[in-house]
Scaffold this motif. Sequence first.
Motif, PDB file in Angstrom:
ATOM      1  N   ARG A  68       0.799  -1.220   0.000  1.00  0.00           N
ATOM      2  CA  ARG A  68       0.000   0.000   0.000  1.00  0.00           C
ATOM      3  C   ARG A  68       0.834   1.274   0.000  1.00  0.00           C
ATOM      4  O   ARG A  68       0.376   2.324  -0.458  1.00  0.00           O
ATOM      5  N   GLU A  69       2.055   1.255   0.541  1.00  0.00           N
ATOM      6  CA  GLU A  69       2.887   2.450   0.600  1.00  0.00           C
ATOM      7  C   GLU A  69       3.958   2.465  -0.487  1.00  0.00           C
ATOM      8  O   GLU A  69       4.821   3.338  -0.491  1.00  0.00           O
ATOM      9  N   ARG A  71       6.439   0.397  -1.015  1.00  0.00           N
ATOM     10  CA  ARG A  71       7.753  -0.142  -0.668  1.00  0.00           C
ATOM     11  C   ARG A  71       8.063  -1.417  -1.439  1.00  0.00           C
ATOM     12  O   ARG A  71       9.217  -1.789  -1.627  1.00  0.00           O
ATOM     13  N   THR A 140      -0.776  -3.317  11.376  1.00  0.00           N
ATOM     14  CA  THR A 140       0.670  -3.361  11.182  1.00  0.00           C
ATOM     15  C   THR A 140       1.383  -3.778  12.456  1.00  0.00           C
ATOM     16  O   THR A 140       0.904  -3.559  13.561  1.00  0.00           O
ATOM     17  N   GLU A 246      -6.368  -1.339  -0.030  1.00  0.00           N
ATOM     18  CA  GLU A 246      -6.071   0.054   0.278  1.00  0.00           C
ATOM     19  C   GLU A 246      -7.269   0.769   0.899  1.00  0.00           C
ATOM     20  O   GLU A 246      -7.132   1.841   1.493  1.00  0.00           O
ATOM     21  N   ALA A 249      -6.698   1.486   4.555  1.00  0.00           N
ATOM     22  CA  ALA A 249      -5.829   2.617   4.820  1.00  0.00           C
ATOM     23  C   ALA A 249      -6.541   3.933   4.529  1.00  0.00           C
ATOM     24  O   ALA A 249      -6.374   4.917   5.254  1.00  0.00           O
TER      25      ALA A 249
END
Length: 294
Positions: A68-69, A71, A140, A246, A249
């Motif tokens: 989602r970020e 990475r 997380t 997502e 988030a």
Amino acid sequence: MSLRAAATTTVAALAAALAAALPVVVAGQAAATPVPQPPAATEGNRAAAREAAGSPGTLDTLSRFFAREGRISAAAARPRIEGETIPVHYLSPDFVAGRADAPVSRMEFLVSKAVSSDGQQAALWTAKTGAGWQVVNIATGDDEFRYGAVGARKLPGGTVFREPQIDAWYVSGGGRVLPLDEDAVRAVGDRGTTLAAYRARVVKAYGDKLPGSAYARGGKAGGYDAAAVAPGAPGAAGAGAGAPAEAVAAAAAAAGPAPGPESGLLPVIGAASAGAAVLALLGVRRVRRAQTTA
């Protein structure tokens, strides 16, 4: 070190996001209605929870969650389930209510650890629902496992539990309650306290905020509004395993920062009998903040 802090959001927004993001119910199935959680984690319960955590649909959602970020790509995430599935205990409303022989905590959900190929970690909260054991949240980090290990070292044979209203972790046993993080140290001191003294503290703090209280009826329970719950939440009709993770988030980001303890807006203890795993999703999201383990 890191620890989750609770932040309020609307029931409808988060329930809808979770319905879209987690493979808890597929279109056409009956809603995964909350049911009372088992009092203890049996081998059968652990096996069913772990099966839900390791299902293809859940792993697919985890791939998108870890990506989602940006990475790592979803295709490269290759999530896996590691270690044991363990029970998570929260402060019991019966203990706060002063019921005779009520334990200080009760099991709220089971949790499995997920790890991505680049080392990211997530906790899969699994709860019993009307449709069986299902994943109801992805958070997380590894708080539940880390504090479980710290508590086992600090008081072998004790029960690790969380007081969600102040985001504190403890271990209890032998008539004592010992702190496992800095929030707990602030609450009971670095040497802990007696079970009786701890009860007196939580009764004073939350005794007027139990289900059915004027506080709860006033809608101050972490944003919980029964009228806003869509039919069948958290497993709204039409949810499917292919929806974007997502959404979780996005809903969390829309909720804004968490109210501090000084705000007085504490979540109602034991807002439902189905366990905090299902319940928290109806009014609470989980994020991380810097924290020190005691």
